[in-house]
Design a protein around this motif. Structure first.
Motif, PDB file in Angstrom:
ATOM      1  N   ASP A 207       5.482   3.332  15.583  1.00 43.67           N
ATOM      2  CA  ASP A 207       6.464   3.329  14.421  1.00 43.67           C
ATOM      3  C   ASP A 207       7.059   4.741  14.348  1.00 43.67           C
ATOM      4  O   ASP A 207       8.175   4.869  14.007  1.00 43.67           O
ATOM      5  N   PHE A 208       6.249   6.012  14.554  1.00 46.65           N
ATOM      6  CA  PHE A 208       6.834   7.202  14.342  1.00 46.65           C
ATOM      7  C   PHE A 208       7.844   7.389  15.484  1.00 46.65           C
ATOM      8  O   PHE A 208       8.865   7.899  15.067  1.00 46.65           O
ATOM      9  N   GLU A 209       7.716   6.891  16.682  1.00 44.75           N
ATOM     10  CA  GLU A 209       8.445   7.119  17.719  1.00 44.75           C
ATOM     11  C   GLU A 209       9.816   6.414  17.515  1.00 44.75           C
ATOM     12  O   GLU A 209      11.013   6.921  17.957  1.00 44.75           O
TER      13      GLU A 209
ATOM     14  N   SER B 100      17.914  11.855  -2.516  1.00 40.31           N
ATOM     15  CA  SER B 100      17.898  12.698  -1.267  1.00 40.31           C
ATOM     16  C   SER B 100      16.688  12.261  -0.336  1.00 40.31           C
ATOM     17  O   SER B 100      16.601  13.043   0.747  1.00 40.31           O
ATOM     18  N   THR B 101      15.918  11.274  -1.053  1.00 41.13           N
ATOM     19  CA  THR B 101      14.612  11.167  -0.242  1.00 41.13           C
ATOM     20  C   THR B 101      14.433   9.583   0.373  1.00 41.13           C
ATOM     21  O   THR B 101      14.641   8.918  -0.727  1.00 41.13           O
ATOM     22  N   ILE B 102      14.004   9.575   1.514  1.00 40.14           N
ATOM     23  CA  ILE B 102      13.447   8.132   1.814  1.00 40.14           C
ATOM     24  C   ILE B 102      12.193   8.263   2.128  1.00 40.14           C
ATOM     25  O   ILE B 102      11.713   9.113   2.717  1.00 40.14           O
ATOM     26  N   VAL B 103      11.512   7.249   1.835  1.00 37.45           N
ATOM     27  CA  VAL B 103      10.094   7.094   2.176  1.00 37.45           C
ATOM     28  C   VAL B 103       9.876   5.868   3.329  1.00 37.45           C
ATOM     29  O   VAL B 103      10.494   4.435   3.008  1.00 37.45           O
ATOM     30  N   LYS B 104       9.398   6.260   4.219  1.00 37.79           N
ATOM     31  CA  LYS B 104       8.962   5.013   5.287  1.00 37.79           C
ATOM     32  C   LYS B 104       7.650   4.877   5.636  1.00 37.79           C
ATOM     33  O   LYS B 104       6.779   5.942   5.646  1.00 37.79           O
ATOM     34  N   GLY B 105       7.004   3.752   5.709  1.00 35.79           N
ATOM     35  CA  GLY B 105       5.727   3.560   6.145  1.00 35.79           C
ATOM     36  C   GLY B 105       5.693   3.498   7.614  1.00 35.79           C
ATOM     37  O   GLY B 105       6.286   3.080   8.250  1.00 35.79           O
ATOM     38  N   LEU B 106       4.447   4.106   8.148  1.00 37.30           N
ATOM     39  CA  LEU B 106       4.187   4.229   9.567  1.00 37.30           C
ATOM     40  C   LEU B 106       2.630   3.345   9.600  1.00 37.30           C
ATOM     41  O   LEU B 106       1.915   3.606   8.789  1.00 37.30           O
TER      42      LEU B 106
ATOM     43  N   THR C  78      13.246  12.467   5.108  1.00 35.29           N
ATOM     44  CA  THR C  78      12.407  11.250   5.331  1.00 35.29           C
ATOM     45  C   THR C  78      11.240  11.748   5.132  1.00 35.29           C
ATOM     46  O   THR C  78      10.576  12.735   5.797  1.00 35.29           O
ATOM     47  N   ILE C  79      10.230  11.073   4.308  1.00 39.58           N
ATOM     48  CA  ILE C  79       8.696  11.288   4.217  1.00 39.58           C
ATOM     49  C   ILE C  79       8.003  10.079   4.736  1.00 39.58           C
ATOM     50  O   ILE C  79       8.335   9.049   4.429  1.00 39.58           O
ATOM     51  N   PHE C  80       7.484  10.432   5.569  1.00 35.59           N
ATOM     52  CA  PHE C  80       6.175   9.231   6.306  1.00 35.59           C
ATOM     53  C   PHE C  80       5.154   9.087   5.653  1.00 35.59           C
ATOM     54  O   PHE C  80       4.296  10.051   5.231  1.00 35.59           O
ATOM     55  N   MET C  81       4.672   8.099   5.478  1.00 42.67           N
ATOM     56  CA  MET C  81       3.395   7.658   4.916  1.00 42.67           C
ATOM     57  C   MET C  81       2.474   6.723   5.574  1.00 42.67           C
ATOM     58  O   MET C  81       3.096   5.724   6.073  1.00 42.67           O
ATOM     59  N   LEU C  82       1.421   7.063   5.948  1.00 44.14           N
ATOM     60  CA  LEU C  82       0.586   6.202   6.787  1.00 44.14           C
ATOM     61  C   LEU C  82       0.123   5.043   5.879  1.00 44.14           C
ATOM     62  O   LEU C  82      -0.319   5.087   4.759  1.00 44.14           O
TER      63      LEU C  82
ATOM     64  N   TYR D 204       0.622  -1.278  -0.153  1.00 42.53           N
ATOM     65  CA  TYR D 204       0.032  -0.069   0.009  1.00 42.53           C
ATOM     66  C   TYR D 204       0.900   1.207  -0.093  1.00 42.53           C
ATOM     67  O   TYR D 204       0.655   2.022  -0.890  1.00 42.53           O
ATOM     68  N   VAL D 205       2.133   1.432   0.865  1.00 39.83           N
ATOM     69  CA  VAL D 205       2.943   2.214   0.842  1.00 39.83           C
ATOM     70  C   VAL D 205       3.582   2.552  -0.453  1.00 39.83           C
ATOM     71  O   VAL D 205       3.839   3.530  -1.027  1.00 39.83           O
TER      72      VAL D 205
END
Length: 157
Positions: free
Chosen positions: A94-96, A83-89, A113-117, A19-20
């Motif tokens: 997970d955010f902590e 220069s960008t990392i995508v991380k799923g939360l 880092t871009i966080f995606m739910l 999904y992410v």
């Protein structure tokens, strides 16, 4: 051209991961799904198996490629000219966990880092939980892509 790296162990890739990845692929010209390899940790699936599974379940995404890496993800990102990392939360826990790493990565290299739910219906899904439930004979079919489900059944047959 905008590009990003979406790193993870993906042992195995879940529907939450997918999904992410699908959402991130809509936002970047190129998305590299990087299987991170910890030489001190034994996974259920080999690095090669994880790469194959991710390639199979992302085949419908023409701007996604799959790779593997060891060491710091920022070193990999820099080596790729990104220069960008995508991380799923999945949740606040997970955010902590991810926040200090994102701040360190930015301080060390300027990498953002871009966080995606993930989909809220998948917020409880983790690779570890899927392996444990499948190992004990539980049905995880609705939480993992079909190719992963098939491979989990084979691993635990």
């Amino acid at each position: 051209m905008s590009s990003a790296v979406c790193p993870g162990s993906f042992d195995p890739i879940t529907s939450g991961h997918l999904y992410v990845i699908e959402r991130a692929a809509q936002r970047f010209d190129e998305l590299v799904v990087a299987v991170t390899v910890n030489p001190y940790k034994q996974g259920l699936f080999s690095t090669e198996e994880r790469i194959e599974l991710i390639q199979e379940v992302t085949a419908h995404l023409p701007n996604v490629r799959v790779d593997s890496t060891t060491g710091l993800i920022v070193d990999y990102v820099r080596a790729q000219g990104m220069s960008t990392i995508v991380k799923g939360l999945r949740n606040g826990v997970d955010f902590e966990y991810e926040q200090p790493m994102a701040q360190m990565n930015r301080e060390m290299t300027g990498c953002e880092t871009i966080f995606m739910l993930t989909d809220p219906a998948l917020a409880h899904v983790s690779s570890s939980l899927m392996k444990e439930v499948a190992k004990l004979g539980g049905d995880v079919e609705r939480f993992v892509p079909a190719a992963v489900h098939k491979r989990l059944l084979a691993k635990f047959a």
